[in-house]
Design a protein around this motif. Structure first.
Motif, mmCIF file in Angstrom:
data_model
loop_
_atom_site.group_PDB
_atom_site.id
_atom_site.type_symbol
_atom_site.label_atom_id
_atom_site.label_comp_id
_atom_site.label_asym_id
_atom_site.label_seq_id
_atom_site.Cartn_x
_atom_site.Cartn_y
_atom_site.Cartn_z
ATOM 1 N N THR A 1 10.531 65.267 35.627
ATOM 2 C CA THR A 1 11.061 65.920 34.319
ATOM 3 C C THR A 1 12.384 66.017 34.139
ATOM 4 O O THR A 1 13.394 66.440 34.790
ATOM 5 C CB THR A 1 10.099 67.350 34.175
ATOM 6 O OG1 THR A 1 9.062 67.228 34.687
ATOM 7 C CG2 THR A 1 10.681 68.121 33.186
ATOM 8 N N ARG B 1 9.402 69.264 29.522
ATOM 9 C CA ARG B 1 8.731 70.325 30.386
ATOM 10 C C ARG B 1 7.623 70.799 29.749
ATOM 11 O O ARG B 1 6.642 70.946 30.270
ATOM 12 C CB ARG B 1 9.807 71.362 30.950
ATOM 13 C CG ARG B 1 9.189 72.497 31.591
ATOM 14 C CD ARG B 1 9.957 73.573 31.859
ATOM 15 N NE ARG B 1 9.437 74.577 32.614
ATOM 16 C CZ ARG B 1 9.768 76.224 32.553
ATOM 17 N NH1 ARG B 1 11.162 76.183 32.370
ATOM 18 N NH2 ARG B 1 9.201 76.885 33.120
ATOM 19 N N ARG C 1 15.016 73.405 32.542
ATOM 20 C CA ARG C 1 14.179 72.403 31.720
ATOM 21 C C ARG C 1 14.080 71.265 32.771
ATOM 22 O O ARG C 1 13.037 70.670 32.934
ATOM 23 C CB ARG C 1 14.853 72.010 30.350
ATOM 24 C CG ARG C 1 14.873 73.016 29.365
ATOM 25 C CD ARG C 1 13.193 73.242 28.914
ATOM 26 N NE ARG C 1 13.273 74.287 27.834
ATOM 27 C CZ ARG C 1 13.250 73.949 26.533
ATOM 28 N NH1 ARG C 1 13.362 72.856 26.023
ATOM 29 N NH2 ARG C 1 13.084 75.065 25.762
ATOM 30 N N ASP D 1 14.025 68.884 35.984
ATOM 31 C CA ASP D 1 14.237 69.083 37.519
ATOM 32 C C ASP D 1 15.251 68.512 38.095
ATOM 33 O O ASP D 1 15.615 67.182 37.928
ATOM 34 C CB ASP D 1 12.780 68.310 37.905
ATOM 35 C CG ASP D 1 12.389 68.560 39.422
ATOM 36 O OD1 ASP D 1 13.217 68.348 40.336
ATOM 37 O OD2 ASP D 1 11.048 68.806 39.581
#
Length: 265
Positions: free
Chosen positions: A112, A84, A135, A137
Motif C-alpha cells: 500500500t 489505502r 496512508r 505502508d
C-alpha cells in the motif's frame, strides 16, 4: 529548468466521503469553481515554461484531481500506487493505464502506497524521502527503493492533519527542503535536521494553510495563495513565489502539490 507534470481536472470533484480531517461532507462544494482554480494552476505552470499532461477524470472518483497520489516516477521508471481507502483504489488503474500508454517502464506495487503523496525525490543526493503513519505502508519504502534504484529515508508522520508527506514536507531545489517539524516523530525530525541543516523550517500556520503542499522548479515555487507566511519565508531565501488560489480543492484535503505528479525522466 523546465519540468513535466501530470494533472487531472476536477470535473467530478466533490466531498462525498471523509477520509482525512479536512473533508467535511456537510460543506457545499462548487465544482465549477474548483475547475476554474485548477485551470489557473495549469496556466501558471505553462506560463513558467513547464509542460502539462492531462489524465482524464472519471465519474465516481471525486479525488482523481489529486493526481500526485497515483504514482511516483524517477529516471523514467514509474512505481505505481495502491491506495489505502476503497473509495480511491480504482484511481490506481487509471494512472497505470496512462503511464503504460505513454511508454514508461511501470512497476506495479504489492504494498500500500499513495505515490507522491508519500514520496519525495531530492535530486542532489539522489534520495527518496518516504512518509508513513497514515496512508503508506512502510514496507512500500523498500519496494520503491528496489523499483527505482535509489536510497530511501523513512519518515514517520504523527499528526493526522498532515496525513501525507506532501502536506508536511516539500523539495525546493536539488539540495533544499522545507518541512514542518511537529508533523514528524522525534527520530524523523532528528534525521531531517542532520540531512538538511539548511532547510526552510515551517510553522503550524504554514501547515494549516497548506503551505508545504507546494511545487518548486528550483526557482519558482507554486504555492497556495492562503500561505502568506510560507511565501515570506521562501521569498527571504531567494525563491520566486507564484501564488495560486486553490481554496475549493482544499476542502478535499489537498492543494498545489496534491494536484501535480512530476514526470522525471
Amino acid at each position: 529548468m523546465s519540468r513535466t507534470y501530470l494533472l487531472c481536472p476536477p470535473s467530478h470533484f466533490d466531498v462525498s466521503y471523509a477520509i482525512n480531517p479536512w473533508m467535511d461532507t456537510s460543506a457545499p462544494v462548487d465544482t465549477a469553481l474548483a475547475l476554474r482554480q485548477w485551470r489557473d494552476l495549469c496556466e501558471a505552470l505553462t506560463a513558467h515554461g513547464h509542460t502539462v499532461h492531462t489524465l482524464d477524470a472519471e465519474p465516481g472518483l471525486p479525488d482523481m484531481v489529486y493526481a500526485a497520489n497515483g504514482a511516483f516516477m524517477v529516471d523514467g521508471t514509474v512505481y505505481g500506487a495502491r491506495f489505502r481507502y476503497p473509495q480511491r483504489q480504482p484511481e490506481a488503474a487509471s494512472h497505470e493505464k496512462w503511464f503504460r500508454a505513454a511508454g514508461w517502464r511501470f512497476v506495479a506495487p504489492t504494498e500500500t502506497n499513495e505515490g507522491e503523496g508519500d514520496f519525495a525525490y531530492v535530486p542532489g543526493p539522489g534520495l527518496i524521502l518516504a512518509g508513513y503513519g497514515y496512508r503508506t505502508d512502510p514496507r512500500a519504502h523498500a519496494e520503491a527503493g528496489e523499483a527505482l534504484g535509489r536510497p530511501v529515508i523513512s519518515l514517520k508522520l504523527v499528526d493526522d492533519r498532515f496525513y501525507h508527506l506532501d502536506t508536511a514536507l516539500a523539495v525546493l531545489d536539488d539540495h533544499t527542503i522545507t518541512y514542518l517539524p511537529q508533523a514528524f516523530s522525534a527520530s524523523s525530525r532528528k534525521m531531517l535536521r542532520q540531512l538538511f541543516p539548511g532547510a526552510v523550517v515551517a510553522d503550524e500556520a504554514d501547515g494549516l494553510a497548506f503551505g508545504l503542499n507546494l511545487v518548486s522548479d528550483g526557482v519558482n515555487v507554486f504555492l497556495n495563495a492562503e500561505a502568506r507566511g510560507m511565501a515570506a519565508k521562501l521569498s527571504a531565501r531567494g525563491f520566486t513565489v507564484v501564488p495560486v488560489d486553490l481554496s475549493e480543492l482544499k476542502k478535499g484535503g489537498g492543494s498545489v502539490k496534491c494536484c501535480i505528479s512530476e514526470l522525471r525522466f
